[in-house]
Write an enzyme that holds these catalytic residues in place. Structure first.
Site, PDB file in Angstrom:
ATOM      1  N   ASP A 106     -10.084   3.907   2.243  1.00 52.36           N
ATOM      2  CA  ASP A 106     -10.341   3.342   3.575  1.00 52.36           C
ATOM      3  C   ASP A 106     -11.155   4.301   4.462  1.00 52.36           C
ATOM      4  OD1 ASP A 106      -9.110   0.891   3.147  1.00 52.36           O
ATOM      5  OD2 ASP A 106      -7.154   1.588   3.819  1.00 52.36           O
ATOM      6  N   LYS A 166       0.801  -1.242   0.000  1.00 53.56           N
ATOM      7  CA  LYS A 166       0.000   0.000   0.000  1.00 53.56           C
ATOM      8  C   LYS A 166       0.834   1.293   0.000  1.00 53.56           C
ATOM      9  CE  LYS A 166      -4.222  -0.373   2.199  1.00 53.56           C
ATOM     10  NZ  LYS A 166      -5.142  -0.680   3.320  1.00 53.56           N
TER      11      LYS A 166
END
Ligand code: ATR
Length: 280
Positions: free
Chosen positions: A107, A70
């Site tokens: 997120d 990520k």
């Protein structure tokens, strides 16, 4: 049914076999009758750059990104969304029409969308919020809470220096509170969120005494195995509204699906049950 015109996306991780994203995205593809497929992409960290290049070469619409890529994928992006820059991680890559790669992080969006869907009456302005944990998940959630306009974020982490570092790197109304003082700081909290792995199956529970927490507070745990953690059970016993972690996972997948396949998919109770079922 996949034809020669099918749109293709996937999830890059290492390992990637634990990922629920293929099951989730293919559920939506089937529900909306879209000619497309979403596949697991096991990418060795050594090969990340060539794998990202391959997205363009192979005509992918884009991909999701999971552990451990990520952060490391960021330099390979041509463009980053403002929220990906602030969070410092990318979980969604979009191959744009001109071939340029855009990195996004959904997120915080997933956290907020699930909160609004689960507790429609929750408003950011109603009072202080408490966030436990200072890892990657906490960072995405705090960025979303600041953007939503919460007046005060009480940040608590076992390793206090990490919470201080996180608070210093973000511009927002964040106060770092020592781990030992979390119970005493609950009296006027309107939203309590656990972003740590405590309470997850195989881990110890988050030790917290909710006596001072108002009954009107919302308690949110991003852990989803089990769905009802010890923290959520304690909160329910007090009469607080609770929010589990599964919906955050489902909602964070929406912006990617929309960008790659053209529909903003719905997160329903049936989808929750389907994702929890182990037989498919
Ligand atoms: P993620 O990116 O999923 O948030 P992470 O960066 O590894 O994962 O962060 C994990 C969080 O859980 C951290 O806040 C960590 O606290 P430390 O910074 O002190 O390590 C917290 N955590 C994990 N195990 C813990 C434990 N046994 N007690 C307290 N906090 C714990």
């Amino acid at each position: 049914m996949i034809t020669g015109k099918a749109k293709i996306a996937g999830v890059m991780g290492w390992p990637v076999d634990h990922s629920k994203s293929p099951k989730l995205q293919n559920y939506w593809l089937s529900q909306y009758d879209i000619d497309g497929a979403y596949i697991p992409l096991p990418v060795d960290p050594q090969q990340l750059g060539t794998a990202v290049e391959g997205l363009k070469s192979l005509g992918f619409q884009g991909c999701n990104v999971t552990v451990p890529h990520k952060e490391k994928i960021m330099p390979f992006m041509d463009e980053l969304s403002a929220r990906a820059q602030k969070i410092g991680a990318v979980n969604t890559v979009i191959v744009q029409e001109d071939g340029r790669l855009k990195g996004d992080n959904t997120d915080g969006f997933g956290y907020m969308a699930h909160l609004h869907q689960s507790v429609p009456s929750w408003t950011a302005s109603s009072g202080p919020v408490m966030v436990i944990g200072a890892g990657g998940a906490a960072r995405a959630i705090i960025v979303a809470l600041i953007e939503a306009g919460v007046p005060e974020i009480r940040l608590i982490n076992r390793t206090e220096s990490r919470a201080v570092g996180l608070a210093e790197s973000l511009e927002g109304p964040i106060t770092v509170i020592p781990w030992a003082e979390k119970d005493a700081n609950l009296a006027d909290v309107t939203l309590l969120t656990n972003t740590t792995t405590l309470g997850m199956k195989g881990q110890s529970a988050l030790e917290i005494d909710l006596t001072l927490l108002p009954q009107t507070a919302v308690v949110y745990d991003i852990v989803y195995v089990p769905l009802v953690t010890d923290l959520l059970r304690q909160a329910q016993e007090k009469g607080c509204q609770t929010v589990d972690g599964l919906g955050m996972l489902l909602h964070q997948a929406r912006p990617g699906f929309k960008a790659w396949f053209g529909e903003d998919p719905e997160v329903t109770a049936a989808l929750h049950s389907y994702i929890l079922s182990t037989d498919s």
